[in-house]
Design an enzyme around this catalytic site. Structure first.
Site, PDB file in Angstrom:
ATOM      1  N   GLY A  31       0.815  -1.208   0.000  1.00  0.00           N
ATOM      2  CA  GLY A  31       0.000   0.000   0.000  1.00  0.00           C
ATOM      3  C   GLY A  31       0.850   1.260   0.000  1.00  0.00           C
ATOM      4  O   GLY A  31       2.027   1.233  -0.349  1.00  0.00           O
ATOM      5  N   HIS A  37       4.340   1.909  -8.103  1.00  0.00           N
ATOM      6  CA  HIS A  37       3.365   0.806  -8.021  1.00  0.00           C
ATOM      7  C   HIS A  37       2.401   0.860  -9.203  1.00  0.00           C
ATOM      8  O   HIS A  37       2.053  -0.160  -9.794  1.00  0.00           O
ATOM      9  CB  HIS A  37       2.530   0.920  -6.748  1.00  0.00           C
ATOM     10  CG  HIS A  37       3.297   0.805  -5.473  1.00  0.00           C
ATOM     11  ND1 HIS A  37       3.497   1.863  -4.620  1.00  0.00           N
ATOM     12  CD2 HIS A  37       3.905  -0.247  -4.894  1.00  0.00           C
ATOM     13  CE1 HIS A  37       4.189   1.469  -3.564  1.00  0.00           C
ATOM     14  NE2 HIS A  37       4.470   0.187  -3.708  1.00  0.00           N
ATOM     15  N   LYS A 149      13.495  -1.537  -8.167  1.00  0.00           N
ATOM     16  CA  LYS A 149      14.082  -0.745  -7.079  1.00  0.00           C
ATOM     17  C   LYS A 149      14.507  -1.655  -5.926  1.00  0.00           C
ATOM     18  O   LYS A 149      15.550  -1.468  -5.329  1.00  0.00           O
ATOM     19  CB  LYS A 149      13.093   0.303  -6.587  1.00  0.00           C
ATOM     20  CG  LYS A 149      13.667   1.014  -5.413  1.00  0.00           C
ATOM     21  CD  LYS A 149      12.747   2.028  -4.840  1.00  0.00           C
ATOM     22  CE  LYS A 149      13.300   2.459  -3.514  1.00  0.00           C
ATOM     23  NZ  LYS A 149      12.805   1.642  -2.418  1.00  0.00           N
ATOM     24  N   SER A 185       9.489   5.829  -3.421  1.00  0.00           N
ATOM     25  CA  SER A 185       9.350   4.871  -2.326  1.00  0.00           C
ATOM     26  C   SER A 185       8.293   5.410  -1.381  1.00  0.00           C
ATOM     27  O   SER A 185       8.210   6.632  -1.162  1.00  0.00           O
ATOM     28  CB  SER A 185      10.684   4.741  -1.581  1.00  0.00           C
ATOM     29  OG  SER A 185      10.475   4.157  -0.304  1.00  0.00           O
TER      30      SER A 185
END
Ligand code: PAF
Length: 280
Positions: A31, A37, A149, A185
């Site tokens: 999440g 993402h 990553k 991130s």
């Protein structure tokens, strides 16, 4: 797009999609979703007919004193981003759903977890491989998508899938970066303004390593170049810098050749990681 919270509901949704002849893509996440993402989700949507995104802050991959409690959680905000990216189903279980009280089985991937982040986060990769194995078993995806990553994580999950004959294609996608080079991130949200201004220097230092490697430097020389560049920024507390064989993750030392250059450094309490690949 539906949100479900139980394994049973995921399996029902997968069975219904399979009955319609659909291929299944899985994007495992914790999440606090960002563009990195979402790029995994849109690639999954382009390559698979039915895309499941799991959102689970997995307690077993956090060590004592790490940020499990304060890790950002925002299911509704994440859902609002996932629909336009092409997700069909969100699986957002709670810890009780994922781990029986007396669960005692751990999936562990030998030598690949000894170095890099594995050396500094004992138990972390066992937590990752165990939860990803469980997600693969629950969803049974054709393809699963991970960001480069977390390079060691990608290599470790690929090896797990290969070694255990898991019928899933593990796909690694490029790191998405801010305009100044900082790798996206969820933990970037912890950075103060001053730390945020320093953070892109991690990537710049790795790029200096790429330049040295392209000029024929050995792994050890590349590491020195990256360390020297990081030393210019007093806010960094460097945890490791390593030039490793991109497949085995073994340190190159005095060797040369295709490599991954990886580093972890703290800015205050926030641990940043990044890596770059140097092809031949
Ligand atoms: O990369 C992450 O967010 C996590 O390690 C993963 C793969 C979702 C497992 O919890």
């Amino acid at each position: 797009m539906k949100i479900v919270h139980t394994k049973h509901d995921v399996r029902d949704a997968v069975a219904a999609a399979r009955a319609e002849g659909k291929s299944i893509g899985l994007v495992p996440t914790m999440g606090a979703l960002h563009e990195g993402h979402l790029s995994l989700v849109s690639t999954a949507a382009a390559e698979c007919d039915f895309v499941i995104v799991s959102i689970f802050v997995n307690p077993t991959q956090f060590g004592p004193g790490e940020d499990l409690e304060r890790y950002p959680r925002d299911l509704q905000g994440d859902a609002a981003k996932l629909q336009p990216a092409g997700a069909d189903l969100i699986f957002a279980p709670d810890p009780e759903q994922m781990y029986a009280e007396d669960a005692c089985t751990v999936v562990s991937v030998g030598s690949l977890i000894e170095g890099l982040c594995g050396a500094h986060r004992p138990g972390h990769f066992d937590g990752v491989t165990t939860i990803v194995c469980k997600l693969f078993n629950i969803v049974q995806p054709d393809r699963a998508f991970f960001g480069r990553k977390d390079y060691q994580q990608l290599v470790v999950i690929r090896r797990m899938a290969r070694d255990l004959d898991m019928p899933v294609k593990v796909i690694g996608l490029p790191t998405v970066r801010e305009a100044d080079g900082l790798a996206l991130s969820s933990r970037n949200a912890y950075l103060s303004d001053e730390q945020r201004a320093a953070a892109p220097k991690l990537h710049q230092a790795l790029q200096a390593g790429v330049g040295a490697a392209r000029g024929g430097a050995t792994g050890a020389q590349v590491e020195r170049v990256v360390r020297d560049a990081l030393a210019q920024e007093p806010l960094f507390d460097v945890q490791y810098v390593q030039a490793v064989d991109a497949n085995t993750l073994q340190p190159l030392g005095e060797g040369t050749g295709p490599m991954a250059i990886a580093a972890a450094a703290y800015l205050g309490k926030t641990r940043l990681i990044d890596n770059v690949a140097v092809e031949d």
